[in-house]
Every structure is written in C-alpha cells, then in structure tokens.
Motif scaffolding. Sequence first.
Motif, PDB file in Angstrom:
ATOM      1  N   THR A   1      -3.175 -17.294  -5.514  1.00 38.50           N
ATOM      2  CA  THR A   1      -3.755 -16.824  -4.247  1.00 38.50           C
ATOM      3  C   THR A   1      -2.836 -15.753  -3.679  1.00 38.50           C
ATOM      4  N   ALA A   2      -3.481 -14.776  -2.993  1.00 41.88           N
ATOM      5  CA  ALA A   2      -2.708 -13.688  -2.383  1.00 41.88           C
ATOM      6  C   ALA A   2      -3.198 -13.500  -0.955  1.00 41.88           C
ATOM      7  N   THR A   3      -2.269 -13.526   0.007  1.00 43.16           N
ATOM      8  CA  THR A   3      -2.624 -13.354   1.408  1.00 43.16           C
ATOM      9  C   THR A   3      -1.734 -12.297   2.040  1.00 43.16           C
ATOM     10  N   ALA A   4      -2.322 -11.624   3.063  1.00 38.38           N
ATOM     11  CA  ALA A   4      -1.560 -10.634   3.839  1.00 38.38           C
ATOM     12  C   ALA A   4      -1.769 -10.960   5.309  1.00 38.38           C
ATOM     13  N   ASP A   5      -0.688 -11.332   5.993  1.00 38.68           N
ATOM     14  CA  ASP A   5      -0.769 -11.768   7.387  1.00 38.68           C
ATOM     15  C   ASP A   5      -0.598 -10.545   8.295  1.00 38.68           C
ATOM     16  N   MET A   6      -1.633 -10.291   9.140  1.00 42.54           N
ATOM     17  CA  MET A   6      -1.612  -9.131  10.023  1.00 42.54           C
ATOM     18  C   MET A   6      -0.460  -9.186  11.019  1.00 42.54           C
ATOM     19  N   ASN A   7       0.109 -10.369  11.232  1.00 42.94           N
ATOM     20  CA  ASN A   7       1.252 -10.475  12.141  1.00 42.94           C
ATOM     21  C   ASN A   7       2.454  -9.697  11.623  1.00 42.94           C
ATOM     22  N   TYR A   8       2.490  -9.391  10.324  1.00 42.32           N
ATOM     23  CA  TYR A   8       3.626  -8.705   9.720  1.00 42.32           C
ATOM     24  C   TYR A   8       3.278  -7.240   9.383  1.00 42.32           C
ATOM     25  N   LEU A   9       2.330  -6.689  10.125  1.00 44.81           N
ATOM     26  CA  LEU A   9       1.940  -5.302   9.927  1.00 44.81           C
ATOM     27  C   LEU A   9       3.121  -4.374  10.197  1.00 44.81           C
ATOM     28  N   THR A  10       3.393  -3.451   9.296  1.00 42.38           N
ATOM     29  CA  THR A  10       4.512  -2.521   9.453  1.00 42.38           C
ATOM     30  C   THR A  10       4.059  -1.264  10.185  1.00 42.38           C
ATOM     31  N   GLU A  11       5.049  -0.441  10.546  1.00 43.42           N
ATOM     32  CA  GLU A  11       4.734   0.787  11.277  1.00 43.42           C
ATOM     33  C   GLU A  11       3.945   1.776  10.422  1.00 43.42           C
ATOM     34  N   ASP A  12       4.084   1.677   9.109  1.00 44.53           N
ATOM     35  CA  ASP A  12       3.319   2.591   8.265  1.00 44.53           C
ATOM     36  C   ASP A  12       2.001   1.964   7.790  1.00 44.53           C
ATOM     37  N   ASN A  13       1.533   0.960   8.570  1.00 46.01           N
ATOM     38  CA  ASN A  13       0.223   0.334   8.343  1.00 46.01           C
ATOM     39  C   ASN A  13       0.116  -0.326   6.966  1.00 46.01           C
ATOM     40  N   THR A  14       1.165  -1.023   6.574  1.00 46.21           N
ATOM     41  CA  THR A  14       1.113  -1.840   5.369  1.00 46.21           C
ATOM     42  C   THR A  14       1.459  -3.271   5.738  1.00 46.21           C
ATOM     43  N   ILE A  15       0.974  -4.220   4.915  1.00 47.22           N
ATOM     44  CA  ILE A  15       1.226  -5.640   5.162  1.00 47.22           C
ATOM     45  C   ILE A  15       1.773  -6.247   3.875  1.00 47.22           C
ATOM     46  N   PRO A  16       2.893  -6.970   3.954  1.00 50.27           N
ATOM     47  CA  PRO A  16       3.422  -7.611   2.744  1.00 50.27           C
ATOM     48  C   PRO A  16       2.468  -8.696   2.249  1.00 50.27           C
ATOM     49  N   ILE A  17       2.382  -8.808   0.941  1.00 52.19           N
ATOM     50  CA  ILE A  17       1.471  -9.763   0.324  1.00 52.19           C
ATOM     51  C   ILE A  17       2.259 -10.976  -0.162  1.00 52.19           C
ATOM     52  N   ASP A  18       1.780 -12.156   0.208  1.00 49.28           N
ATOM     53  CA  ASP A  18       2.387 -13.400  -0.227  1.00 49.28           C
ATOM     54  C   ASP A  18       1.556 -13.956  -1.389  1.00 49.28           C
ATOM     55  N   ILE A  19       2.175 -14.065  -2.589  1.00 47.43           N
ATOM     56  CA  ILE A  19       1.466 -14.528  -3.783  1.00 47.43           C
ATOM     57  C   ILE A  19       1.947 -15.937  -4.110  1.00 47.43           C
ATOM     58  N   VAL A  20       1.016 -16.876  -4.261  1.00 51.04           N
ATOM     59  CA  VAL A  20       1.342 -18.278  -4.515  1.00 51.04           C
ATOM     60  C   VAL A  20       0.563 -18.744  -5.742  1.00 51.04           C
ATOM     61  N   ALA A  21       1.286 -19.462  -6.626  1.00 48.43           N
ATOM     62  CA  ALA A  21       0.637 -20.058  -7.794  1.00 48.43           C
ATOM     63  C   ALA A  21       0.101 -21.422  -7.416  1.00 48.43           C
ATOM     64  N   THR A  22      -1.127 -21.716  -7.778  1.00 49.34           N
ATOM     65  CA  THR A  22      -1.737 -23.022  -7.486  1.00 49.34           C
ATOM     66  C   THR A  22      -1.679 -23.942  -8.690  1.00 49.34           C
ATOM     67  N   SER A  23      -1.137 -23.448  -9.789  1.00 49.66           N
ATOM     68  CA  SER A  23      -1.013 -24.267 -10.998  1.00 49.66           C
ATOM     69  C   SER A  23       0.296 -23.894 -11.709  1.00 49.66           C
ATOM     70  N   HIS A  24       1.026 -24.935 -12.208  1.00 46.26           N
ATOM     71  CA  HIS A  24       2.293 -24.728 -12.924  1.00 46.26           C
ATOM     72  C   HIS A  24       3.307 -23.959 -12.065  1.00 46.26           C
ATOM     73  N   ALA A  25       3.272 -24.170 -10.750  1.00 50.16           N
ATOM     74  CA  ALA A  25       4.135 -23.396  -9.855  1.00 50.16           C
ATOM     75  C   ALA A  25       5.610 -23.552 -10.196  1.00 50.16           C
ATOM     76  N   SER A  26       6.044 -24.779 -10.580  1.00 43.66           N
ATOM     77  CA  SER A  26       7.462 -25.010 -10.856  1.00 43.66           C
ATOM     78  C   SER A  26       7.890 -24.523 -12.233  1.00 43.66           C
ATOM     79  N   ALA A  27       6.913 -24.153 -13.056  1.00 42.39           N
ATOM     80  CA  ALA A  27       7.232 -23.768 -14.433  1.00 42.39           C
ATOM     81  C   ALA A  27       7.152 -22.267 -14.671  1.00 42.39           C
ATOM     82  N   ILE A  28       6.919 -21.517 -13.610  1.00 42.37           N
ATOM     83  CA  ILE A  28       6.756 -20.077 -13.792  1.00 42.37           C
ATOM     84  C   ILE A  28       7.711 -19.324 -12.874  1.00 42.37           C
ATOM     85  N   THR A  29       7.958 -18.089 -13.239  1.00 45.49           N
ATOM     86  CA  THR A  29       8.766 -17.188 -12.416  1.00 45.49           C
ATOM     87  C   THR A  29       7.960 -15.913 -12.187  1.00 45.49           C
TER      88      THR A  29
END
Length: 414
Positions: free
Chosen positions: A90-118
Amino acid sequence: MLNRLKRAFTQNIGLKVMAAFFAVALWLIVMNVDDPTTTRTFTATVTILNDNVLTDQGKYYTVANDDYTVSFRVTAKRSIIEDLSNKDFTATADMNYLTEDNTIPIDIVATSHASAITMSAKTYYISIEIGDTMTERFVINGKTTGDPAEGYAVNSVDVTPNVVTVTGPEETVSKIEKVEAVCDVSGLSDDITDTVVLKFLDTKGNKVDTSNLTLNASTVTVTVKMDSTKTVPINVETAGTLPNGLELDEITTSPSEISIKGDASILNDITEITIPSSVINLSTVTADMSTTVDITSYLPDGVTIQNSDDNTQVTISVTLEKEVSQSVSISTSNLTIRNLSKGLSGTFDESSISVTMNGNETALSSLDSATITGSVDASGLTAGTYNLEVTLSTPDGVTATTVTAKVTIVQEEE
C-alpha cells in the motif's frame, strides 16, 4: 554418417535416460537448498490522505500528469520475492506533509512478508497542482433533438431538478456558459419522460470537461409533452371602402400560411388564422401600403406557433390597381361650341379627336368613348379658324390629357 548418429543416440538408451533423470533431480535439489537474495521492482497506487487540508481552504488539487502510481525496489529471498505481487503493498501520501514545492512524501507499506523484505531507503514523492475552488449554480435548459413524427411538435420541455450546483477548479467552472438537458424526440408522437446526462457548454457551444468537477447531479429527468400540428392560410379582413377612383388589386400576407400546434381537438376546428378588420381600414388607403403585425395576437386559446424560433411577424401588403394610359378616339359630334357671339356659327373641321386617357385598369377597361362628351369655349371669337382646348367630361377615376380641336367660325347669312 546417418547410421553413426543413429547408433550414438540408440546405444545404451537406458543409461542415457537415467542420466537425464538424475540431472533434473540434482537441479531441483540445488534450487530448493540454495535460496539466494534477489531484488525486484513493484508498483503501487498512491492514496491521498487528509485532502481536506486544502479543500477546507477553498482550494483544489490535481495529481501531476494524473499519475497516482509509485515504483520501488524490494529485496528478499527469491522464494519470498516470487510470492509477492503489487497488491501486497500500500502507498499513501498524507496532505499534512505537503512541501513548499507541492510534493507529498509517499509512505509504502508491505502487507505480506513485511519482516522478510527490505525496501529501498529512498523517499518517493507525489507531485500535485493546487488552485482556487469555485462553486456556481446553473439553470438547466431543457432541449430536444431530432424530428417528431409527422403532424406532431414539441409543446414543452420540463427538467427536474432544473438547477445544478458545480464545484471545482475556477479555471474550469468559469468556462461553463450554460447547461443543457437534451432529449431525443425522433419519430415521437406521445409524451415522454426520460433520464438524460447533462451537457456543460462554453460560450462557443463546445463541451466543457467536467471530470475534475463535483456536481450535485449529473443526470436529470426530462419530460417532453407533444402537440398536434397543422398548417393553415392567413386571412385578412378589411374595414371601409377605398376612396372614389381607386380600385383594389390585392391584399397579400408574407408568409401566406402558418404552422401552428395545439391539442388535436382544437386544431380540427381551425381552417385559417384571421387578422381582424381593425388592422386594415381601406377608407384611409390612397396608395399601395404595407404593415406588420404579430400573428400570435390572433391565435386561438391553446394554440401556438409550431416552431418557437420562427418569426411571428406577418407583413400585410395592400396593392391598388396601377394607373395606365389609353388613347381614345372621340367623335366631334359629341362636342359642342359654347359662347358663340350673336350672328356667328361654328363647326369642327375634323370628325374626331384623339385623346389620351389616364386611370386604373378597371376604369379604363370599362370606358366607352361614345359616352364621352365635351365642349370648346368660343367666347370673344370672331369669324375665323381656331385650335381650341377641349373640356371633356370623364368617368370617376379617369382623367384626360389636354387636347385641342380645330374649329371654324363663320358669319351667319342674314
């Protein structure tokens, strides 16, 4: 050569099959025992969170290039990598972290094998474009397209609801000039109710893209009521009579007929549309004339013009008979010599005179030269020969040009 190859493949066939079997088995053992680390690229769709941070300020946003995806690299054992797919992230971008150049950092989360991947330590961003939001209300115009069945026409178009509220980017909303709900009435003879999609048009009649707008309604209910139609002539009644000497040629209207619509029970009794005599009073007409009236003023109750876009003005033209000229021969026996002095007498030197008569066609066509009389005035004349002006008596509507007659006056014998 062929025999040698054949022997090579067929000799010790059992040993060759066994060797192939052991080779495959050995490969499977190696693959299951040795599970190396590998890296693969995955792609996820980004969900925007807390977009009310902008909308509450009367702003809107769009994702640059309409690209809601992010691609990233994942490292894990090959067996894990092969078990993963794009849907496991899953990938989410929270508008609360909007930057001055109108970009938002993306938070990527694994929903499967999360502890086994990098996952890559790189921070990914989604770019957005921000603008002012505008809200407008538009009255919806009911329209029809297509031709109804012959003998029928649209009476009315009702739209429910008849107002639409539009919210979105100011540069898009401001392009909207009008909103239409169009119903197809091709071949229609009965009333119809239909659900239609709204059309948003600019000043040139081109469609406005509403994909990034919020509408309180995208479809409406359109009810079309139908009427019967009929084409009938236009009749003009008149008052009074033309002044003496004038004759009516014709009274015409442009157009000469009109298409009307209404309930069939009303139209069945209508054979013409009459313009009343209060419009044309012939007693005041001295030359060709025309006047214009609005024909809708003379339509019966429950009847209207078939096409509301048609011109309702009707021109009435009154044409009088044209004045013409005609040459007439008048016998001098119909003429007299007036005011001869005592002891004198006179005679006309010619048996007839030619006179040009002017008048309308009707008056001249009925003119009988034998009934025309006239005279010359010999006041103060002595014996001699004279060209005297003839005074003629002509019918109404007819005049004569000036003409002379040669007259000889003599002394009477005692």
